[in-house]
Every structure is written in structure tokens, then in C-alpha cells.
Design an enzyme around this catalytic site. Sequence first.
Site, short mmCIF file in Angstrom:
data_model
loop_
_atom_site.label_atom_id
_atom_site.label_comp_id
_atom_site.label_asym_id
_atom_site.label_seq_id
_atom_site.Cartn_x
_atom_site.Cartn_y
_atom_site.Cartn_z
CG HIS A 153 -14.12 1.57 -34.71
ND1 HIS A 153 -14.99 1.35 -33.66
CD2 HIS A 153 -14.89 1.84 -35.78
CE1 HIS A 153 -16.24 1.46 -34.10
NE2 HIS A 153 -16.22 1.75 -35.37
CB CYS A 181 -15.06 1.43 -29.05
SG CYS A 181 -13.62 0.69 -28.28
CD GLU A 182 -20.60 -1.14 -25.36
OE1 GLU A 182 -21.32 -0.22 -24.97
OE2 GLU A 182 -21.02 -2.28 -25.62
CG HIS A 183 -15.81 -3.48 -27.12
ND1 HIS A 183 -16.25 -3.03 -28.33
CD2 HIS A 183 -16.78 -4.30 -26.65
CE1 HIS A 183 -17.41 -3.57 -28.62
NE2 HIS A 183 -17.77 -4.34 -27.62
CG HIS A 184 -10.49 -1.72 -26.94
ND1 HIS A 184 -11.31 -2.12 -27.96
CD2 HIS A 184 -9.73 -2.80 -26.62
CE1 HIS A 184 -11.05 -3.39 -28.26
NE2 HIS A 184 -10.10 -3.82 -27.46
CB CYS A 203 -10.00 -0.15 -30.36
SG CYS A 203 -11.47 -0.64 -31.26
CD GLN A 207 -19.65 2.67 -37.22
OE1 GLN A 207 -18.47 2.44 -36.96
NE2 GLN A 207 -20.09 2.80 -38.44
N1 LIG Z 1 -19.51 -4.49 -33.48
C1 LIG Z 1 -18.64 -3.58 -33.00
N2 LIG Z 1 -17.47 -3.98 -32.54
C2 LIG Z 1 -16.63 -3.03 -32.08
C3 LIG Z 1 -16.93 -1.68 -32.08
N3 LIG Z 1 -15.88 -1.01 -31.56
C4 LIG Z 1 -14.94 -1.94 -31.27
N4 LIG Z 1 -15.40 -3.18 -31.58
C5 LIG Z 1 -14.79 -4.51 -31.47
O1 LIG Z 1 -15.04 -5.08 -30.22
C6 LIG Z 1 -14.29 -6.29 -30.17
C7 LIG Z 1 -13.92 -6.63 -28.76
O2 LIG Z 1 -13.35 -7.91 -28.88
P1 LIG Z 1 -12.48 -8.64 -27.75
O3 LIG Z 1 -11.93 -9.91 -28.34
O4 LIG Z 1 -13.29 -8.74 -26.50
O5 LIG Z 1 -11.33 -7.57 -27.46
P2 LIG Z 1 -9.80 -7.60 -27.89
O6 LIG Z 1 -9.14 -8.84 -27.35
O7 LIG Z 1 -9.19 -6.31 -27.45
O8 LIG Z 1 -9.91 -7.72 -29.48
P3 LIG Z 1 -8.97 -7.15 -30.63
O9 LIG Z 1 -9.39 -5.74 -30.88
O10 LIG Z 1 -9.27 -8.03 -31.80
O11 LIG Z 1 -7.55 -7.23 -30.17
C8 LIG Z 1 -13.14 -6.08 -31.14
O12 LIG Z 1 -13.33 -6.96 -32.22
C9 LIG Z 1 -13.32 -4.61 -31.62
O13 LIG Z 1 -12.88 -4.44 -32.95
C10 LIG Z 1 -18.20 -1.29 -32.57
O14 LIG Z 1 -18.58 -0.11 -32.61
N5 LIG Z 1 -19.02 -2.27 -33.03
ZN LIG Z 2 -12.62 -0.85 -29.22
#
Ligand SMILES: Nc1nc2c(ncn2[C@@H]2O[C@H](COP(=O)(O)OP(=O)(O)OP(=O)(O)O)[C@@H](O)[C@H]2O)c(=O)[nH]1
Ligand SMILES: [Zn+2]
Length: 195
Positions: free
Chosen positions: A156, A87-90, A158, A128
Site C-alpha cells: 500500500h 485505497c479508499e482512505h487516501h 499510503c 483489500q
Molecule cells: N484494513 C485496511 N486498512 C487500510 C487499507 N488501505 C489503507 N488502510 C489503512 O486505513 C487506515 C486509515 O487510518 P486513519 O487513522 O483514518 O488515517 P491516517 O491518519 O492517514 O493514518 P496513517 O496511515 O496511520 O497515517 C490506515 O491505517 C491505513 O493503513 C486496506 O486495504 N485495508
Molecule cells: Zn490508504
Amino acid sequence: MAYNKIETYDDKITSGLVENYRECLQLLGEDPDREGLQKTPERMAKAMQVLTQGYQLDAKAILEGARFTEAYSEMVIVKDIELYSMCEHHMLPFFGKAHVAYIPNGYITGLSKIARVVDVFARRLQVQERLTHQILDAIQETLQPQGVAVVIEAQHLCMMMRGVQKQNSVTTTSAFSGQFENGTTRAEFLKLIGR
Ligand SMILES: Nc1nc2c(ncn2[C@@H]2O[C@H](COP(=O)(O)OP(=O)(O)OP(=O)(O)O)[C@@H](O)[C@H]2O)c(=O)[nH]1
Ligand SMILES: [Zn+2]
């Protein structure tokens, strides 16, 4: 450009990552010089190049490399293709299965190439939803079939190892084009993949 596998590690990228990962280990409270960690930055640098090798690969070249003229015009399904992405977020992995189908329109492709195309887009930083669409678009644009269907089911890390810590949730995404926009064809595909 390597079209379907990483040939060598890029020395410049490896050395840059090694330097950074050494610092990461220190920042996290580790001693990068202790025996078990001495080669860890280099291992991480190489592993990350593998996990992101999709940036160097060309899905259309892969599909065109094994495109054959064939009159078959029923659904071709490759299901249960395992996938590992990040995942690009974490930058934590998500993993699961892709199910891909197309209905040829004069051309078929080698079956392994469908699975390779999944990897081309999975081995990048992803969400995804985008992964699902990129697989569909590459097949649609290259083979110009009567339709393409992609379903991905993934978990996921994360959401499992950190954050909301839900161990059993599975995310399903799908994308359909052409004949798969028709309810009956789509239902047949979903039945054949056991959904
Ligand atoms: N739509 C989508 N979201 C994703 C995917 N992979 C991870 N995420 C979500 O990306 C979001 C990033 O949210 P943020 O609030 O910026 O990050 P965060 O504070 O680490 O959020 P939490 O995971 O809820 O603790 C999270 O809700 C993840 O679950 C994906 O493939 N698609
Ligand atoms: Zn993630």
C-alpha cells in the site's frame, strides 16, 4: 453498459473533474497554465476514469459470458494475477498479486475472465479485505462451484510514501468458500500457489 472495458470517457465527468483538478493544482501551489501542466487536469480526469472503471463493469456478466458445461472437477488455479487498486482512505494505489482458485461443479469459465473479475473490483476505491471477498462472491454466485479461494498479497503506497513509511510490508488477505473451508483442500491450494 460496457461489460469489460471502458469504451469512451464521459464528457460530463471529464469536464467536472478537469475543473476540480485545475483548482487542486492551484491549491497545491502550482500554476495550471504553465506549459507542462496545461493538459494535466484532462489527463488526470481520464486516468481516474480508467482507475475507477470497475464501477461500470459487471463481474457476473463477464463470467456468464464464458461459462461452459464441463465435467472437470479438480482445482483450477489462476495465480500471480497482477492487480492495481486504490485505497479508499487516501486514494493512493495499492498493488500486488491475486491468486484465485475454484473447484467446478458442472461449469467452468474462461481463464481470462477470472483475471477480468479481479480488475472489475480492483478498479474501484477499495480496502483489500473487501476486494478479496467481492472476487470470491462473484465467482461463487455465478459458477456455483464446489468452492472458491482468493488470496491477495499487496503493498500500500499510503503506508510507503507517507504515514508510517514502511517500505517492505506486504499485506495478505484471503477468503475461502465451500471445499476450501476443508483444511486439506485449502493446504493443497496454498502449496500450489507457493505459500
Ligand atoms: N484494513 C485496511 N486498512 C487500510 C487499507 N488501505 C489503507 N488502510 C489503512 O486505513 C487506515 C486509515 O487510518 P486513519 O487513522 O483514518 O488515517 P491516517 O491518519 O492517514 O493514518 P496513517 O496511515 O496511520 O497515517 C490506515 O491505517 C491505513 O493503513 C486496506 O486495504 N485495508
Ligand atoms: Zn490508504
